[in-house]
Design a protein around this motif. Structure first.
Motif, PDB file in Angstrom:
ATOM      1  N   LEU A 176       4.585  13.444  17.087  1.00 39.13           N
ATOM      2  CA  LEU A 176       5.302  12.225  16.704  1.00 39.13           C
ATOM      3  C   LEU A 176       4.350  11.043  16.623  1.00 39.13           C
ATOM      4  CD1 LEU A 176       7.911  10.857  15.994  1.00 39.13           C
ATOM      5  CD2 LEU A 176       8.448  10.661  18.450  1.00 39.13           C
ATOM      6  N   LYS A 177       3.354  10.994  17.501  1.00 39.86           N
ATOM      7  CA  LYS A 177       2.348   9.935  17.410  1.00 39.86           C
ATOM      8  C   LYS A 177       1.616  10.003  16.075  1.00 39.86           C
ATOM      9  CE  LYS A 177       1.443   9.542  22.385  1.00 39.86           C
ATOM     10  NZ  LYS A 177       0.446   9.648  23.462  1.00 39.86           N
ATOM     11  N   ARG A 178       1.276  11.225  15.643  1.00 41.21           N
ATOM     12  CA  ARG A 178       0.594  11.377  14.353  1.00 41.21           C
ATOM     13  C   ARG A 178       1.502  10.944  13.208  1.00 41.21           C
ATOM     14  NH1 ARG A 178      -1.266  16.152  16.935  1.00 41.21           N
ATOM     15  NH2 ARG A 178       0.358  17.392  15.898  1.00 41.21           N
ATOM     16  N   ARG A 179       2.774  11.277  13.310  1.00 45.74           N
ATOM     17  CA  ARG A 179       3.706  10.894  12.260  1.00 45.74           C
ATOM     18  C   ARG A 179       3.840   9.372  12.168  1.00 45.74           C
ATOM     19  NH1 ARG A 179       8.771   8.917  12.601  1.00 45.74           N
ATOM     20  NH2 ARG A 179       9.963   8.947  10.660  1.00 45.74           N
ATOM     21  N   VAL A 180       4.112   8.730  13.295  1.00 50.57           N
ATOM     22  CA  VAL A 180       4.323   7.276  13.300  1.00 50.57           C
ATOM     23  C   VAL A 180       3.079   6.538  12.831  1.00 50.57           C
ATOM     24  CG1 VAL A 180       4.735   5.269  14.785  1.00 50.57           C
ATOM     25  CG2 VAL A 180       6.111   7.339  15.068  1.00 50.57           C
ATOM     26  N   GLY A 181       1.910   6.962  13.304  1.00 45.21           N
ATOM     27  CA  GLY A 181       0.673   6.253  12.985  1.00 45.21           C
ATOM     28  C   GLY A 181       0.011   6.690  11.701  1.00 45.21           C
ATOM     29  N   GLY A 182       0.585   7.683  11.004  1.00 46.98           N
ATOM     30  CA  GLY A 182      -0.026   8.214   9.795  1.00 46.98           C
ATOM     31  C   GLY A 182       0.302   7.403   8.549  1.00 46.98           C
ATOM     32  N   ASP A 183      -0.284   7.815   7.443  1.00 47.50           N
ATOM     33  CA  ASP A 183      -0.121   7.097   6.176  1.00 47.50           C
ATOM     34  C   ASP A 183       1.294   7.161   5.623  1.00 47.50           C
ATOM     35  OD1 ASP A 183      -2.744   6.330   6.203  1.00 47.50           O
ATOM     36  OD2 ASP A 183      -3.435   7.884   4.818  1.00 47.50           O
ATOM     37  N   TRP A 184       2.129   8.063   6.159  1.00 51.98           N
ATOM     38  CA  TRP A 184       3.516   8.207   5.702  1.00 51.98           C
ATOM     39  C   TRP A 184       4.495   7.855   6.818  1.00 51.98           C
ATOM     40  CZ3 TRP A 184       4.423   9.500   0.570  1.00 51.98           C
ATOM     41  CH2 TRP A 184       3.289   9.845  -0.153  1.00 51.98           C
ATOM     42  N   GLY A 185       4.021   7.083   7.806  1.00 51.75           N
ATOM     43  CA  GLY A 185       4.863   6.723   8.941  1.00 51.75           C
ATOM     44  C   GLY A 185       5.327   5.292   8.904  1.00 51.75           C
ATOM     45  N   HIS A 186       4.774   4.480   9.834  1.00 53.69           N
ATOM     46  CA  HIS A 186       5.206   3.096   9.978  1.00 53.69           C
ATOM     47  C   HIS A 186       4.000   2.166  10.091  1.00 53.69           C
ATOM     48  CE1 HIS A 186       9.519   3.902  10.661  1.00 53.69           C
ATOM     49  NE2 HIS A 186       9.088   5.042  11.184  1.00 53.69           N
ATOM     50  N   LEU A 187       4.194   0.911   9.686  1.00 51.93           N
ATOM     51  CA  LEU A 187       3.102  -0.068   9.728  1.00 51.93           C
ATOM     52  C   LEU A 187       2.825  -0.520  11.156  1.00 51.93           C
ATOM     53  CD1 LEU A 187       3.682  -2.529   6.742  1.00 51.93           C
ATOM     54  CD2 LEU A 187       2.237  -0.482   6.830  1.00 51.93           C
ATOM     55  N   SER A 188       1.548  -0.593  11.490  1.00 52.86           N
ATOM     56  CA  SER A 188       1.128  -1.205  12.749  1.00 52.86           C
ATOM     57  C   SER A 188       1.096  -2.724  12.588  1.00 52.86           C
ATOM     58  CB  SER A 188      -0.263  -0.707  13.136  1.00 52.86           C
ATOM     59  OG  SER A 188      -1.242  -1.237  12.242  1.00 52.86           O
ATOM     60  N   ASN A 189       0.924  -3.414  13.704  1.00 52.84           N
ATOM     61  CA  ASN A 189       0.807  -4.874  13.656  1.00 52.84           C
ATOM     62  C   ASN A 189      -0.347  -5.303  12.760  1.00 52.84           C
ATOM     63  OD1 ASN A 189       2.891  -5.019  15.555  1.00 52.84           O
ATOM     64  ND2 ASN A 189       1.479  -5.085  17.281  1.00 52.84           N
ATOM     65  N   GLN A 190      -1.485  -4.639  12.866  1.00 55.27           N
ATOM     66  CA  GLN A 190      -2.650  -5.036  12.095  1.00 55.27           C
ATOM     67  C   GLN A 190      -2.471  -4.738  10.615  1.00 55.27           C
ATOM     68  OE1 GLN A 190      -5.256  -6.884  13.370  1.00 55.27           O
ATOM     69  NE2 GLN A 190      -5.482  -7.182  11.156  1.00 55.27           N
ATOM     70  N   GLN A 191      -1.829  -3.637  10.300  1.00 54.71           N
ATOM     71  CA  GLN A 191      -1.545  -3.347   8.893  1.00 54.71           C
ATOM     72  C   GLN A 191      -0.647  -4.421   8.287  1.00 54.71           C
ATOM     73  OE1 GLN A 191      -0.176   0.754   9.710  1.00 54.71           O
ATOM     74  NE2 GLN A 191      -1.390   1.362   7.926  1.00 54.71           N
ATOM     75  N   ALA A 192       0.345  -4.859   9.053  1.00 59.25           N
ATOM     76  CA  ALA A 192       1.215  -5.936   8.586  1.00 59.25           C
ATOM     77  C   ALA A 192       0.418  -7.223   8.383  1.00 59.25           C
ATOM     78  CB  ALA A 192       2.350  -6.166   9.577  1.00 59.25           C
TER      79      ALA A 192
END
Length: 254
Positions: A176-192
């Motif tokens: 689940l960590k890989r899913r959330v943090g992956g390119d098809w998951g969710h944006l991190s604070n820094q990505q935002a």
């Protein structure tokens, strides 16, 4: 045009957008009674809705939409891929083409394809007159298309889902960590923050920090990532909560 969030987070999402006599509920990730109660708190009768629009099939966005549509005979707009997850037939279902803008009443709607682990996900930009509102959550990476479509918004509901360190050290299983943090998951604070840096901040008047993970993020961490980019910008920044969302915000008063 004005908008309100009925709640934002991993347990349920719903945003209400209104212009003139047009009132669109975007996502309905709460049970039927819950969303009826949340609408009532905003002074809205479900029968007054023009339509329901769903971004993708994950339960925190779709859960109550078919039931609400059927109870009040409301048109339910999604991509065909999203509709494959309906657990009950919806006679009022209306398919949308992610490559084609459309209009509901007073509001023009521009679908935006995003990288997310769903069948046919789409986020949206809404326009009424000179006012543009962008809804952007549930994507694992920022594409050139996303940067282009959201460049000139007066209001933006932007995902700041996780802090990478909290995610790495948190309770989720590795998959689940890989899913959330992956390119098809969710944006991190820094990505935002990186996305914000590429937008027209002179236009942006309201920034709503959205879809924050209760386990893998904290509002203070999201603000710490965004503040350097927003330094000197006039945007009012608010954090959307899971339980309360936010009250009505009228873009015509900015």
């Amino acid at each position: 045009m004005r908008f309100t969030s009925l709640g934002s987070g991993s347990k349920g999402n719903a945003t209400l957008i209104e212009s003139g006599d047009t009132r669109i509920l975007v996502d309905c990730g709460f049970g039927l009674r819950d969303v009826e109660s949340r609408l009532k708190r905003r002074g809205v009768d479900p029968q007054s809705l023009t339509a329901i629009l769903v971004t993708h099939e994950h339960g925190d966005h779709l859960k109550g939409a078919p039931m609400l549509a059927n109870r009040y005979r409301l048109p339910l707009y999604t991509t065909p891929g999203t509709s494959r997850s309906f657990k009950t037939a919806v006679a009022t279902y209306q398919p949308i083409n992610v490559h084609q803008s459309f209009r509901l009443g007073d509001i023009d709607i521009e679908p935006v394809t995003v990288p997310h682990d769903a069948r046919e996900p789409s986020q949206f930009v809404f326009q009424a007159g000179d006012y543009r509102l962008g809804l952007l959550t549930d994507l694992g990476s920022v594409t050139p298309l996303v940067r282009d479509r959201y460049r000139h918004c007066q209001a933006l509901l932007l995902e700041c889902n996780h802090d990478p360190r909290m995610l790495a050290e948190g309770p989720y299983p590795p998959s689940l960590k890989r899913r959330v943090g992956g390119d098809w998951g969710h944006l991190s604070n820094q990505q935002a923050a990186d996305l914000l840096a590429s937008l027209d901040l002179n236009t942006l008047k309201h920034l709503m920090i959205s879809h924050i993970s209760e386990q893998n993020n904290h509002p203070d961490l999201a603000r710490a990532a965004l503040d350097p980019v927003l330094d000197g910008a006039a945007a009012v920044v608010q954090t959307l909560s899971q339980d309360e969302g936010c009250d009505w915000i009228d873009l015509e008063t900015v």
